[in-house]
Design an enzyme around this catalytic site. Structure first.
Site, PDB file in Angstrom:
ATOM      1  N   LYS A 113      -5.047  -1.955  -4.917  1.00  0.00           N
ATOM      2  CA  LYS A 113      -4.360  -1.517  -3.696  1.00  0.00           C
ATOM      3  C   LYS A 113      -3.323  -2.582  -3.359  1.00  0.00           C
ATOM      4  O   LYS A 113      -3.592  -3.787  -3.512  1.00  0.00           O
ATOM      5  CB  LYS A 113      -5.375  -1.349  -2.561  1.00  0.00           C
ATOM      6  CG  LYS A 113      -4.795  -0.791  -1.268  1.00  0.00           C
ATOM      7  CD  LYS A 113      -5.879  -0.514  -0.232  1.00  0.00           C
ATOM      8  CE  LYS A 113      -5.323   0.010   1.088  1.00  0.00           C
ATOM      9  NZ  LYS A 113      -6.353   0.290   2.084  1.00  0.00           N
ATOM     10  N   SER A 188      -6.321   4.787   4.276  1.00  0.00           N
ATOM     11  CA  SER A 188      -5.053   4.266   3.781  1.00  0.00           C
ATOM     12  C   SER A 188      -5.032   3.984   2.281  1.00  0.00           C
ATOM     13  O   SER A 188      -3.955   3.803   1.718  1.00  0.00           O
ATOM     14  CB  SER A 188      -4.708   2.970   4.515  1.00  0.00           C
ATOM     15  OG  SER A 188      -5.652   1.953   4.233  1.00  0.00           O
ATOM     16  N   SER A 212     -10.759   3.581   5.501  1.00  0.00           N
ATOM     17  CA  SER A 212      -9.650   3.670   4.544  1.00  0.00           C
ATOM     18  C   SER A 212     -10.048   3.789   3.079  1.00  0.00           C
ATOM     19  O   SER A 212      -9.204   4.088   2.238  1.00  0.00           O
ATOM     20  CB  SER A 212      -8.713   2.479   4.712  1.00  0.00           C
ATOM     21  OG  SER A 212      -7.905   2.669   5.843  1.00  0.00           O
TER      22      SER A 212
END
Lengths: 520, 92
Positions: A113, A188, A212
């Site tokens: 990420k 996210s 997330s």
């Protein structure tokens, strides 16, 4: 085995074919790269895509496993290996990511990420503020994966700074849901979830501050683990809300998630909040688990008003599966969770305002005019709650009030876990929603975090697993998933229950759909 | 000074006019919603600021040379510098 099928294997199966010599490491990367070339751009998965040529000097072949001569052989226990000192070349930073020559993840593609620092790679956190930021060091959790030979397989798209539940707040454009590209994949950790779901990587890392990892895992049909707060080091991860930021990952199966956590978890001297509790080999004995002695709680506040019928029915199916295996299922009431959204958006925004104050245009890149709308909204809200003094309470702020509410919530969960071993709940109140559907209504968007934020505030671990499929009101097929919540540091139990509940056929349905649509 | 102007100043943000107009509408709605927390009874309850358990993980307070940011190195991601100095916005 056909080259194209290599990328469809789980981590466990990939490690087995590597061990048996049926497949080489370069064949694995080539198989994934072929899918990345076809799917990554249309789904907008990566901010920095994997660069196979850079990893292999253009020769598309990687060194095969070899026994290192300057260090002891790696122990079987991931915990032991994580304590292995850095080799001189690693410590000096002269060893580039992906150059380890042995280890439990040797040659395995891991996508990070884009809020995980990996030295010498661009790390944007999904924001134009950091568009050209080059990481000066590597996050501890990333370093543990790289020490085991993981290959840096791109940096994935995300809501800027982790602010969002849909992936739409990325300054690099939204990631699309591979089940139907008109819908969001959740956020996210949007790019990480889609990278795993579309078989563009074997493992993708994530962060979970209020849901997330769990929301995108549920929306795309992969496994997502949000560990106990302090189980995995936050050092080198771009901070969102420091008191709830949890570092985890997304994988194709529960076994894979357990295996990776055994590597990333553990004390870190660079993060004072990490726990020194021993890290078990979470992946061992998962399939031998017998749920008949398990006591499962169903949170009544999470199974009623505000939760869509299709979501409830999918959760009830998973609960029935446990009942059929003779697990005892009881209803548990935790009324304090009703204030979850209020508590979370006060705590989180206050901590966001504080953490984002460091982006002053001097030390990290561009100035504050480059913040996107959602970051500005949260900074403003955080600044408000930190200065909002409650009348008649001296200098007691709303933030301090929530800190007391947090105590009540933690105590309520403690009482629940005196009665049951785990709690099973839906992950989100609805199936995935359409791109743009909620973007102009932030409050409604925040409500999507209803079932994940209480877990974050209490610092508990939670595992999301796909349990089947469900159709939305337009007849679009999506994965159905459940959230399994456990007591602090009982990830071992979550993985056992998760392995029992996971439905591996969900991923197969998506593969067949992508095969048809993209001619794979 | 309006609430939005004050928060903008405290937050060190510079909002565009359309952003300011949007926040003038949205922020009071969000504040009203989250302020419901004030009805939660917390008399005599001790606050919890984090949920860490066990011993605190500490390290010696020494400088790691390989972790220092160098002004002229590629890791000091500044855009405005002059010789051996970096330039910041005027404060006063």
């Amino acid at each position: 085995m056909k080259a194209r099928d290599v990328a469809l294997l789980s981590l466990k199966d990939t490690l087995e074919v590597l061990r048996s010599g049926d497949v080489s490491r370069s064949e694995i990367l080539n198989s994934y790269y072929s899918r990345v070339q076809k799917l990554a751009k249309p789904l907008n998965v990566f901010i920095t895509p994997p660069d196979l040529a850079a990893l292999t000097d253009g020769s598309v072949s990687l060194p095969e496993a070899q026994q290192s001569t300057d260090e002891p052989a790696l122990a079987d226990s991931p915990d032991a290996s994580s304590k292995r000192p850095l080799k001189k070349s690693e410590a000096q930073g002269t060893k580039r990511p992906g150059e380890a020559s042995s280890g439990q993840l040797f040659g395995i593609p891991v996508s990070f990420k884009d809020n995980w620092l990996v030295k010498d790679t661009r790390t944007t956190a999904g924001s134009r503020v950091l568009e050209n930021f080059i990481a000066p060091y590597t996050a501890t959790a990333a370093e543990r994966l790289l020490r085991e030979g993981a290959v840096v397989w791109g940096k994935t798209n995300m809501d800027a700074w982790g602010h969002g539940s849909s992936g739409e707040n990325s300054d690099f454009g939204p990631t699309l849901n591979p089940w139907d590209t008109r819908y969001t994949p959740g956020g996210s950790s949007s790019g990480s979830a889609v990278a795993v779901a579309a078989d563009l990587t074997l493992v993708a890392t994530g962060t979970d501050t209020g849901g997330s990892i769990r929301l995108p895992a549920a929306y795309t049909g992969v496994v997502g683990i949000k560990p106990t707060y302090g189980r995995v080091s936050r050092y080198g991860i771009v901070a969102m809300a420091s008191s709830t930021d949890s570092i985890g990952h997304l994988t194709k199966t529960v076994w894979d998630a357990a295996y990776v956590l055994s590597i990333t978890a553990g004390r870190d001297k660079y993060d004072a909040t990490t726990s020194d509790k021993p890290v078990p080999a979470y992946h061992e004995g998962l399939r031998q688990f017998d749920p008949s002695s398990l006591k499962v709680g169903v949170i009544s506040e999470f199974m009623g008003e505000g939760i869509d019928e299709d979501v409830l029915s999918a959760t009830e199916k998973a609960i029935s599966k446990l009942k059929e295996a003779s697990a005892q299922v009881v209803e548990v009431s935790i009324p304090e969770t009703r204030f979850g959204i209020e508590m979370y958006y006060i705590l989180m925004s206050a901590e966001v305002a504080s953490n984002l104050a460091r982006y002053d245009g001097v030390r990290y890149g561009r100035d504050r005019t480059y913040f996107g709308m959602e970051a500005k909204r949260r900074i403003m809200l955080g600044t408000y709650v930190l200065s909002d003094v409650i009348p008649g309470k001296g200098l007691e702020t709303t933030y301090a009030k929530v800190a007391m509410g947090r105590t009540l919530l933690v105590e309520a969960f403690k009482r629940a876990f005196e009665k049951v071993d785990v709690l099973i709940t839906p992950v989100a109140p609805t199936l995935p929603f359409k791109l743009g559907e909620l973007i102009d209504d932030p409050l409604k968007m925040y409500m999507g975090d209803l079932l994940t934020v209480p877990v974050s505030i209490a610092g508990l671990p939670a595992l999301v697993v796909p349990t089947g499929t469900a159709k939305n009101e337009e007849g679009v097929l999506f994965p159905a998933a459940v959230q399994i919540i456990g007591p602090w540091f009982r990830e071992d139990l979550l993985f056992k229950v998760g392995a029992f509940l996971e439905d591996l056929s969900v991923h197969q349905i998506l593969r067949e759909k992508l095969d048809k649509e993209f001619g794979l | 000074m309006t609430l939005i102007d004050l928060l903008e100043q405290l937050s060190k943000l510079r909002l565009k006019s359309d952003e300011k107009a949007l926040l003038k509408k949205q922020l009071p709605e969000i504040i009203e919603y989250v302020s419901r927390i004030k009805s939660l009874k917390t008399e005599g309850v001790k606050p919890t600021f984090h949920t860490s358990t066990g011993s605190v993980s500490l390290r010696s307070d020494t400088i790691k040379r390989d972790r220092r940011l160098r002004l002229n190195g590629k890791y000091f991601n500044i855009s405005t510098k002059q010789k051996d100095y970096f330039i910041v916005d005027k404060v006063l």
